[in-house]
Design a protein around this motif. Structure first.
Motif, short mmCIF file in Angstrom:
data_model
loop_
_atom_site.label_atom_id
_atom_site.label_comp_id
_atom_site.label_asym_id
_atom_site.label_seq_id
_atom_site.Cartn_x
_atom_site.Cartn_y
_atom_site.Cartn_z
N TYR A 17 41.70 37.02 37.85
CA TYR A 17 41.41 37.24 36.44
C TYR A 17 39.90 37.25 36.23
O TYR A 17 39.17 36.53 36.92
N ARG A 18 39.45 38.03 35.27
CA ARG A 18 38.06 37.96 34.81
C ARG A 18 38.09 37.20 33.49
O ARG A 18 38.94 37.46 32.64
N ILE A 19 37.18 36.26 33.32
CA ILE A 19 37.10 35.42 32.13
C ILE A 19 35.87 35.83 31.33
O ILE A 19 34.75 35.84 31.85
N GLU A 20 36.08 36.20 30.06
CA GLU A 20 34.98 36.54 29.16
C GLU A 20 35.23 35.82 27.85
O GLU A 20 36.11 36.24 27.08
N GLY A 21 34.51 34.73 27.63
CA GLY A 21 34.75 33.91 26.43
C GLY A 21 36.14 33.33 26.50
O GLY A 21 36.49 32.64 27.45
N THR A 22 36.97 33.63 25.50
CA THR A 22 38.35 33.13 25.51
C THR A 22 39.33 34.15 26.08
O THR A 22 40.53 33.90 26.15
N GLU A 23 38.82 35.33 26.47
CA GLU A 23 39.66 36.39 27.03
C GLU A 23 39.85 36.19 28.54
O GLU A 23 38.90 35.94 29.26
N ARG A 24 41.08 36.35 28.97
CA ARG A 24 41.44 36.23 30.39
C ARG A 24 42.15 37.53 30.76
O ARG A 24 43.28 37.76 30.35
N THR A 25 41.48 38.37 31.56
CA THR A 25 42.00 39.69 31.89
C THR A 25 42.46 39.73 33.34
O THR A 25 41.68 39.47 34.26
N HIS A 26 43.74 40.07 33.53
CA HIS A 26 44.29 40.17 34.89
C HIS A 26 43.74 41.42 35.56
O HIS A 26 43.82 42.52 35.00
N TYR A 40 35.24 34.22 36.97
CA TYR A 40 36.53 34.70 37.48
C TYR A 40 37.45 33.52 37.72
O TYR A 40 37.00 32.37 37.80
#
Length: 118
Positions: free
Chosen positions: A26-35, A62
């Protein structure tokens, strides 16, 4: 030169590579967690391809999620439910865009460790 991300999972209880262990990135950007992708370890406890290849490698935060519980169940090491270790999340930062980041996992049914490898 562009960087890339790899891992290696070793089963310290059995003294061998952890084959067949699913890993999610996952990539972490702020509170977003993108698979970004899912991979499974091979007979050497590594993935057949880089987890984050050079073409997609960027700095940032990540998370690798190692599906330890499924692996421990498959190898007869699980113990009673609920498992002590099921999913093992490792959140880390990549600050050098041209470096190789290697994030290994040393795993047993009741503990794990990690470090930045080479």
């Amino acid at each position: 030169m562009a960087g890339f991300l790899t891992t290696h999972v070793l089963d310290t209880a059995r003294g061998c590579p952890a084959e067949g262990l699913k890993i999610d990135l996952y990539r972490i950007e702020g509170t977003e967690r993108t698979h970004l992708r899912s991979l499974t370890t091979n007979d050497d406890g590594r993935t057949d391809e880089q987890i984050l290849p050079a073409a997609e490698f960027t700095t940032g935060t990540y998370e690798l999620v190692f599906h330890a519980g499924d692996y421990l169940r498959a190898t007869g090491q699980a113990g009673a439910d609920p498992l002590f270790l099921d999913e093992v999340p490792l959140r880390f930062g990549i600050s050098e865009a041209d470096s190789h980041y290697h994030v290994p996992l040393l795993l047993s049914p009741y503990g794990y460790s990690t470090y930045r490898g080479s």
